[in-house]
Write a protein that holds these residues in place. Structure first.
Motif, mmCIF file in Angstrom:
data_model
loop_
_atom_site.group_PDB
_atom_site.id
_atom_site.type_symbol
_atom_site.label_atom_id
_atom_site.label_comp_id
_atom_site.label_asym_id
_atom_site.label_seq_id
_atom_site.Cartn_x
_atom_site.Cartn_y
_atom_site.Cartn_z
ATOM 1 N N GLY A 31 -8.456 -16.727 -24.557
ATOM 2 C CA GLY A 31 -7.512 -15.765 -25.106
ATOM 3 C C GLY A 31 -6.723 -16.291 -26.291
ATOM 4 N N ARG A 32 -7.107 -17.445 -26.832
ATOM 5 C CA ARG A 32 -6.348 -18.015 -27.946
ATOM 6 C C ARG A 32 -6.559 -17.210 -29.229
ATOM 7 N N VAL A 33 -5.482 -17.101 -30.010
ATOM 8 C CA VAL A 33 -5.520 -16.383 -31.277
ATOM 9 C C VAL A 33 -4.921 -17.283 -32.350
ATOM 10 N N LEU A 34 -5.684 -17.495 -33.419
ATOM 11 C CA LEU A 34 -5.165 -18.199 -34.586
ATOM 12 C C LEU A 34 -4.621 -17.116 -35.514
ATOM 13 N N SER A 35 -3.313 -17.014 -35.569
ATOM 14 C CA SER A 35 -2.633 -15.964 -36.321
ATOM 15 C C SER A 35 -2.209 -16.496 -37.686
ATOM 16 N N VAL A 36 -2.619 -15.781 -38.735
ATOM 17 C CA VAL A 36 -2.284 -16.155 -40.104
ATOM 18 C C VAL A 36 -1.603 -14.953 -40.750
ATOM 19 N N ILE A 37 -0.371 -15.131 -41.178
ATOM 20 C CA ILE A 37 0.348 -14.057 -41.850
ATOM 21 C C ILE A 37 0.437 -14.422 -43.329
ATOM 22 N N ILE A 38 -0.075 -13.510 -44.173
ATOM 23 C CA ILE A 38 -0.089 -13.745 -45.608
ATOM 24 C C ILE A 38 0.818 -12.732 -46.296
ATOM 25 N N ASP A 39 1.282 -13.102 -47.499
ATOM 26 C CA ASP A 39 2.140 -12.194 -48.255
ATOM 27 C C ASP A 39 2.060 -12.566 -49.729
ATOM 28 N N ALA A 40 2.593 -11.693 -50.568
ATOM 29 C CA ALA A 40 2.668 -11.907 -52.011
ATOM 30 C C ALA A 40 3.874 -11.134 -52.526
ATOM 31 N N GLU A 41 4.176 -11.328 -53.801
ATOM 32 C CA GLU A 41 5.317 -10.602 -54.376
ATOM 33 C C GLU A 41 5.055 -9.104 -54.388
ATOM 34 N N GLU A 42 3.831 -8.717 -54.658
ATOM 35 C CA GLU A 42 3.422 -7.314 -54.615
ATOM 36 C C GLU A 42 2.849 -7.026 -53.230
ATOM 37 N N PRO A 43 2.830 -5.779 -52.788
ATOM 38 C CA PRO A 43 2.220 -5.475 -51.484
ATOM 39 C C PRO A 43 0.762 -5.955 -51.431
ATOM 40 N N VAL A 44 0.383 -6.508 -50.311
ATOM 41 C CA VAL A 44 -0.971 -7.026 -50.129
ATOM 42 C C VAL A 44 -1.863 -5.890 -49.641
ATOM 43 N N GLU A 45 -2.911 -5.625 -50.405
ATOM 44 C CA GLU A 45 -3.849 -4.555 -50.074
ATOM 45 C C GLU A 45 -4.751 -4.972 -48.918
ATOM 46 N N ALA A 46 -5.256 -3.991 -48.196
ATOM 47 C CA ALA A 46 -6.121 -4.246 -47.035
ATOM 48 C C ALA A 46 -7.375 -5.018 -47.419
#
Length: 82
Positions: free
Chosen positions: A34-49
């Motif tokens: 059940g392990r999940v490697l969670s990566v949250i990304i961001d940028a100055e502009e909204p990040v597109e899908a």
């Protein structure tokens, strides 16, 4: 939360930077299968899908190649949203 090798952060940062985003958070949560490697990304502009998708695919390939995380896990790449 499980400690990650620094190499995982380096891989994630390299892949994210290559797509014009940054890694805000990187964590391995859960136990066993059940392990999940969670990566949250961001940028100055909204990040597109489509950027989230390509970062996920490229990071998955990089992690499969280097195999820095022992055992199985699910990779989850997302943005913080609104």
């Amino acid at each position: 939360m499980t400690a990650l090798p620094s190499h995982v952060q380096e891989l994630a940062d390299r892949v994210a930077t290559g797509h014009g985003v940054e890694v805000l958070e990187l964590a391995l949560r859960g136990q066993g299968r059940g392990r999940v490697l969670s990566v949250i990304i961001d940028a100055e502009e909204p990040v597109e899908a489509d950027v989230v998708e390509v970062v996920s695919k490229d990071l998955s390939r990089a992690l499969d190649q280097d195999d820095p995380v022992a055992g199985s896990y699910t990779l989850e790449v997302s943005t913080p949203g609104l």
